[in-house]
Design an enzyme around this catalytic site. Structure first.
Site, PDB file in Angstrom:
ATOM      1  N   GLU A   7     122.631  84.406  48.601  1.00 58.11           N
ATOM      2  CA  GLU A   7     122.350  85.373  47.542  1.00 58.11           C
ATOM      3  C   GLU A   7     121.880  86.710  48.080  1.00 58.11           C
ATOM      4  O   GLU A   7     122.060  87.740  47.452  1.00 58.11           O
ATOM      5  CB  GLU A   7     121.309  84.799  46.565  1.00 58.11           C
ATOM      6  CG  GLU A   7     119.856  84.817  47.018  1.00 58.11           C
ATOM      7  CD  GLU A   7     119.569  83.900  48.199  1.00 58.11           C
ATOM      8  OE1 GLU A   7     120.453  83.110  48.553  1.00 58.11           O
ATOM      9  OE2 GLU A   7     118.475  83.991  48.769  1.00 58.11           O
ATOM     10  N   ASP A  34     113.558 112.769  49.636  1.00 55.56           N
ATOM     11  CA  ASP A  34     112.724 113.818  49.035  1.00 55.56           C
ATOM     12  C   ASP A  34     111.428 113.995  49.802  1.00 55.56           C
ATOM     13  O   ASP A  34     110.353 114.115  49.214  1.00 55.56           O
ATOM     14  CB  ASP A  34     112.454 113.503  47.561  1.00 55.56           C
ATOM     15  CG  ASP A  34     112.098 114.764  46.781  1.00 55.56           C
ATOM     16  OD1 ASP A  34     112.269 115.876  47.333  1.00 55.56           O
ATOM     17  OD2 ASP A  34     111.634 114.653  45.643  1.00 55.56           O
ATOM     18  N   LYS A  66     108.552 115.741  51.644  1.00 54.98           N
ATOM     19  CA  LYS A  66     107.840 117.034  51.609  1.00 54.98           C
ATOM     20  C   LYS A  66     106.356 116.711  51.459  1.00 54.98           C
ATOM     21  O   LYS A  66     106.004 115.608  51.016  1.00 54.98           O
ATOM     22  CB  LYS A  66     108.319 117.903  50.436  1.00 54.98           C
ATOM     23  CG  LYS A  66     108.235 117.246  49.086  1.00 54.98           C
ATOM     24  CD  LYS A  66     108.844 118.132  48.021  1.00 54.98           C
ATOM     25  CE  LYS A  66     108.894 117.382  46.706  1.00 54.98           C
ATOM     26  NZ  LYS A  66     109.537 118.159  45.657  1.00 54.98           N
ATOM     27  N   ASN A  81     104.882 115.006  48.351  1.00 51.95           N
ATOM     28  CA  ASN A  81     105.127 113.586  48.074  1.00 51.95           C
ATOM     29  C   ASN A  81     104.416 112.673  49.057  1.00 51.95           C
ATOM     30  O   ASN A  81     104.719 111.486  49.132  1.00 51.95           O
ATOM     31  CB  ASN A  81     106.632 113.304  48.081  1.00 51.95           C
ATOM     32  CG  ASN A  81     107.297 113.827  46.816  1.00 51.95           C
ATOM     33  OD1 ASN A  81     106.615 114.039  45.808  1.00 51.95           O
ATOM     34  ND2 ASN A  81     108.594 114.060  46.870  1.00 51.95           N
ATOM     35  N   ASP A 116     106.874 109.052  44.862  1.00 52.00           N
ATOM     36  CA  ASP A 116     108.034 109.683  44.212  1.00 52.00           C
ATOM     37  C   ASP A 116     109.359 109.244  44.838  1.00 52.00           C
ATOM     38  O   ASP A 116     109.919 109.913  45.711  1.00 52.00           O
ATOM     39  CB  ASP A 116     107.909 111.219  44.247  1.00 52.00           C
ATOM     40  CG  ASP A 116     108.990 111.871  43.382  1.00 52.00           C
ATOM     41  OD1 ASP A 116     109.780 111.115  42.769  1.00 52.00           O
ATOM     42  OD2 ASP A 116     109.039 113.107  43.319  1.00 52.00           O
ATOM     43  N   THR A 170     114.909 118.646  48.052  1.00 56.69           N
ATOM     44  CA  THR A 170     114.190 119.899  47.856  1.00 56.69           C
ATOM     45  C   THR A 170     114.841 120.923  48.782  1.00 56.69           C
ATOM     46  O   THR A 170     115.050 120.609  49.958  1.00 56.69           O
ATOM     47  CB  THR A 170     112.704 119.687  48.216  1.00 56.69           C
ATOM     48  OG1 THR A 170     112.195 118.670  47.358  1.00 56.69           O
ATOM     49  CG2 THR A 170     111.891 120.949  48.056  1.00 56.69           C
TER      50      THR A 170
END
Ligand SMILES: Nc1ncnc2c1ncn2[C@@H]1O[C@H](COP(=O)(O)OP(=O)(O)OP(=O)(O)O)[C@@H](O)[C@H]1O
Ligand SMILES: Nc1nc2c(ncn2[C@@H]2O[C@@H]3COP(=O)(O)O[C@H]3[C@H]2O)c(=O)[nH]1
Ligand SMILES: Nc1nc2c(ncn2[C@@H]2O[C@@H]3COP(=O)(O)O[C@H]3[C@H]2O)c(=O)[nH]1
Length: 895
Positions: free
Chosen positions: A516, A708, A710, A713, A726, A745
């Site tokens: 699975e 993302d 930066k 975050n 985030d 960004t």
């Protein structure tokens, strides 16, 4: 099992039950005719020249063969169950034309003349084959043919997703508003149908083929359309035919039998042309040969026990199965067999057929078994003798004969008529379906599944067999199938990363499942499964599609073999199972994101802990078409169990918002600290970069791209360790695949994202270099006054950037190695993986182990006085927009 599509009519795959009564009548008539001494067909000469066998001997043999066959129908079924050859089993299953789903497919297929499905494109490898299929498509009605393909194939890369736009953020343009060049990627166009390449030869049903002229008895004849026949002498007048016009589908089998007994005749049934692949063909042939062997065996047994021989009357044997499948009085009709014996005269082989296979012994060999030669387009393929099956392909695919069979010695052949053959297949198939359903019901994880689900599963599963020591699944291989053990035991082992030795994990036995994880994850097998039982292992195998549709949601399947981390994570989630939205009390706002606010909350009963509740406006998510990203964020964060990633404990939803209840990180954003300090020194930067490297290591090893990165975050917990938050752009990738979503960004985005070349985890290494630069200097290296300018600067590359003096040589070296234009050259993406970054000079002496165990002292210890202290966060005024409109469209049902 994968569905492959073949052109042609799916008659064989779509036998409906309603048809069986008509078929029964037909068989009855045939049986009587075959049994009748006055039957003109039986009076006609057998193909053996000057045979003295005569009609009566044929008749007797025919009747006894008939009763024997009726007795041995079950034999075929038993053979299916007993055989250890997985090909045989899958093939026999494949032959079954009983499936209701197959019928539906067939009916749909008939409406689709002239198509080639994507799968078919994949299946047909050579251009030559494709061309032939194209021709077929034009001439033949569409067919759906179900083929078990044991090879686990590669997938077509996904087309580029929609442009991803997130609402503007407070501080930094968080996501690109527009990509600089937007190229829509489409699914590859379906291959245009080559209508000119028609393969519909007007092939006469009883064409007297070239071989006829060569003093050979042709039993089956392949149409000659594919090869221009060599110039020949005009053939001698064919002998007078009993049936001289082509048969139509509705004609009875008796007529066809009459024709097949013609001496020196090629007998073919002209239909639409579909050429199955030879590999499939040989598998089928093999299975049928096994079936015939079983028949023979039984016959021999009967010969040695003549008393047990019984002649079964058609009335007694025609209807009713021993098994009432549904308990609703439905009986599977027992097929009646018409098994005339065809005798073909032995002929000297002529022409360009290969001689050596028989070693030139044809002449001397005793006539015991009879031998035939298989050729295609005039080329020798093989010699068959004794208990071999031939002629099944035209029946199965409803196509013209795919090869020419020529008797090279005197042969007795038993023939099974098309519909009879189909009925056998239908019957055995139904019985087997019932057996599979019963077995599945006895397996604890499936016992609560609805009956119709079990039937659907049994309908598509394939049984496979393995010998002791076989690797049923190999770690690291691609996987597309799910297994349930129906017999025997297997050993699970996992290769150790450091030693490469296989560590024993557990034994699995009857009723256990495996496979699975590859289907839930990135296609790759996470463990080895080795056949342990001395007498082999049998597994029921389910394809990915069925697994996803019918099984994957079972909790037990999802979590049975969770590794330690996943188990721990599940326990954590369990803790929050009973918390409701109404139990939460808002303390303060921690931040404002693209879709709403993040609040510090506490549960009503517990003041000792606090959480961050991210609240997202559904209407805004829909407006910006971020539904998929939000679902992915929930899934990835909800499963991640890494101390460098903020944990998501529970999600809620109402008419207006989606909510994510997360661990709170009260040290504030790294961005805030950076803003206050201007820039960090080398060692502080190293610590935070190392935290990100650890988070990336966790994500990338699971093929998750973050996209993302930066300082906004990166949140500090009260100890000063940094965690990634985030996950709105995080995505799980298929191994070796890229993604095309334009997101991130601007200052952090990699050139291949801007250029829309497709990106993968290497884009994260680029952003890691950018982060290092920003932490060391306070500003990212690529900064323009607007996103377009920023992109231009990015495309000029890192070498065009001037590095301030405070960036050490090692640091700049690492940044440059991370920010390579070519993703494949970036450090972390090469052979050594992320450890190459950890081993870089800039990290020399860094205490990675201490970081991983949280024993390393962080460079900055944030002041956090209590679990509700929000002083490390900016103040946020109330939302001026007020509550958003309701969204009850249901897109978020799985959130
Ligand atoms: N777990 C948390 N603990 C403390 N603060 C948090 C937490 N999660 C988010 N925040 C704060 O809320 C801000 C916004 O959160 P987040 O980045 O997750 O929202 P978003 O809508 O995805 O934002 P963005 O528009 O930046 O993509 C963060 O920058 C941070 O200041
Ligand atoms: N196409 C093909 N058919 C073969 C081969 N060997 C035996 N045959 C048999 O030859 C038969 C000719 O008639 P069919 O096409 O119905 O079915 C074919 C097979 O059963 C082979 O190598 N290729
Ligand atoms: N990773 C892992 N797989 C296991 C374990 N025990 C059984 N398995 C099974 O081994 C299978 C190997 O193939 P998959 O990764 O598809 O799915 C895996 C699981 O079904 C275990 O402890 N760890």
């Amino acid at each position: 099992m994968k569905i492959k599509h073949y052109p042609g009519k799916a008659v064989d795959a779509s036998l409906s039950l309603e048809g069986t009564s008509a078929m029964g009548a037909l068989y009855e008539a045939n049986w009587l005719r075959a049994a009748s001494p006055t039957n003109p067909a039986t009076n006609s000469k057998l193909s053996r020249q000057n045979s003295t066998a005569g009609s009566s001997s044929f008749l007797i043999e025919g009747i006894s063969a008939l009763s024997k066959y009726q007795m041995t129908l079950e034999n075929i079924r038993q053979l299916e169950q007993q055989t250890r050859d997985r090909h045989i089993v899958s093939t026999i299953k494949e032959l079954n034309g009983y499936r209701p789903s197959a019928l539906q497919h067939h009916q749909q297929g008939e409406m689709h003349n002239g198509w080639i499905a994507e799968d078919q494109d994949e299946m047909v490898e050579s251009t030559e084959e494709k061309e032939k299929l194209d021709g077929v498509v034009k001439t033949a009605p569409a067919v759906n043919h179900y083929v078990l393909d044991p090879t686990e194939r590669t997938r077509v890369p996904r087309p580029r997703q929609q442009l991803s736009v997130k609402p503007p953020s407070l501080r930094r343009s968080q996501t690109m508003s527009q990509p600089p060049s937007y190229v829509t990627l489409r699914s590859p166009n379906k291959k245009p149908q080559n209508l000119s390449n028609s393969s519909s030869s007007a092939y006469s049903t009883f064409s007297s083929a070239a071989e006829d002229s060569q003093d050979q008895v042709v039993i089956c004849q392949q149409p000659q359309r594919l090869m221009a026949p060599p110039p020949r002498e005009p053939p001698p007048e064919p002998p007078k035919r009993v049936v001289s016009k082509p048969l139509t589908r509705s004609q009875t089998s008796v007529q066809r039998y009459a024709t097949i007994r013609m001496p020196n005749q090629s007998t073919t049934f002209a239909r639409s042309i579909a050429r199955p692949r030879d590999s499939t063909a040989s598998l089928r042939r093999h299975s049928l040969e096994q079936a015939i062997k079983a028949l023979k065996l039984q016959e021999e047994q009967k010969d040695t026990h003549p008393k047990s021989q019984q002649q079964i009357s058609p009335a007694a044997s025609s209807n009713g199965s021993s098994k009432d499948l549904n308990g609703e009085g439905f009986c599977i009709p027992r097929p009646r067999l018409i098994v005339p014996v065809h005798t073909y005269a032995r002929r000297r082989r002529t022409g360009n057929l290969k001689e050596q296979s028989s070693g030139g012994q044809d002449e001397e060999e005793p006539q015991k078994d009879g031998r035939v030669e298989v050729s295609r387009e005039g080329k020798y393929l093989s010699t068959l003798s004794g208990a071999k099956v031939l002629g099944e392909l035209a029946i199965l695919y409803n196509c013209q004969r795919t090869a020419t069979i020529t008797a090279i010695t005197e042969c007795n052949l038993w023939a099974i008529e098309r519909q009879c053959f189909q009925t056998i297949m239908m019957r055995t198939g139904l019985i087997r379906q019932a057996e599979y359903s019963d077995f599945l019901k006895s397996v604890p994880i499936f016992k609560d599944l609805a009956d119709d689900t079990l039937i659907k599963i049994s309908d598509v599963l394939e049984e496979t067999h393995y010998q002791r020591g076989d690797y049923i699944v190999r770690q690291g291989a691609r996987g597309d199938t799910f297994f349930i053990i129906s017999k025997g035991k297997v050993r699970v082992t996992i290769k150790q990363q450091d030693t490469q030795e296989e560590k024993f994990i557990r034994m699995l036995g009857k009723g256990d499942f495996f496979g699975e994880k590859a289907l839930q994850g990135d296609d790759l097998r996470t463990a080895n499964i080795i056949c342990e039982s001395a007498d082999g292992v049998s597994c029921l195998v389910i394809d990915r599609e069925t697994f996803n549709q019918l099984i994957s949601n079972l909790d037990e399947i999802k979590h049975r073999y969770d590794d330690e981390g996943a188990m721990e994570r599940r326990k954590i989630n369990e803790e929050f199972r009973d918390i409701n939205l109404t139990d939460l009390r808002v303390i303060a706002t921690l931040g404002v994101g693209g879709f709403g606010r993040v609040e510090l909350v506490q549960t009503n009963g517990d003041g000792s802990r606090s959480f961050a509740l991210k609240q997202m406006k559904k209407s805004q998510i829909v407006e910006t078409r971020q539904q998929q990203h939000i679902m992915s964020e929930k899934e990835i964060m909800g499963e991640a169990n890494c101390q460098f990633i903020v944990k998501l404990f529970k999600t809620f939803k109402d008419k207006k918002y989606l909510y994510m209840l997360m661990e709170s990180c009260l040290g504030g954003e790294l961005w805030t600290i950076l803003r206050d300090k201007g820039n960090f020194d080398d060692s502080t930067t190293r610590f935070y970069t190392a935290c990100v490297v650890e988070a990336f290591d966790y994500l990338h090893s699971r093929n998750i791209i973050y996209r993302d990165l930066k300082p906004e975050n990166l949140l500090l917990n009260e100890r000063g360790y940094v965690k990634l938050v985030d996950f709105g752009f995080a995505k799980k990738l298929q191994t070796g695949r890229k993604t095309w979503t334009f997101c991130g960004t601007p200052e952090y985005v990699a050139p291949e994202v801007i250029l829309n070349r497709g990106h993968d985890i290497s884009a994260d290494y680029w952003s890691l270099g950018v982060l290092m630069f920003e932490l060391l200097t306070g500003t990212p290296p690529f900064t323009g006054s607007d996103p377009m300018r920023t992109y231009n600067i990015i495309l000029k590359g890192i070498d065009a950037i001037e590095f301030p003096r405070n960036i050490t040589r090692n640091a700049s070296n690492l940044i440059k190695k991370l920010c390579r234009d070519n993703p494949a050259e970036r450090l972390g993406y090469q052979r050594g993986g992320i450890s190459e970054i950890q081993k870089h000079k800039w990290f020399d002496g860094f205490y990675w182990w201490g970081l991983q165990n949280c024993t390393l002292e962080p460079p900055i210890k944030p002041a956090v006085k209590s679990v509700v202290d929000t002083t490390n966060f900016d103040d946020y005024p109330p939302d001026p927009e007020g509550p958003p409109p309701d969204d009850v469209t249901g897109w978020d049902k799985d959130f």
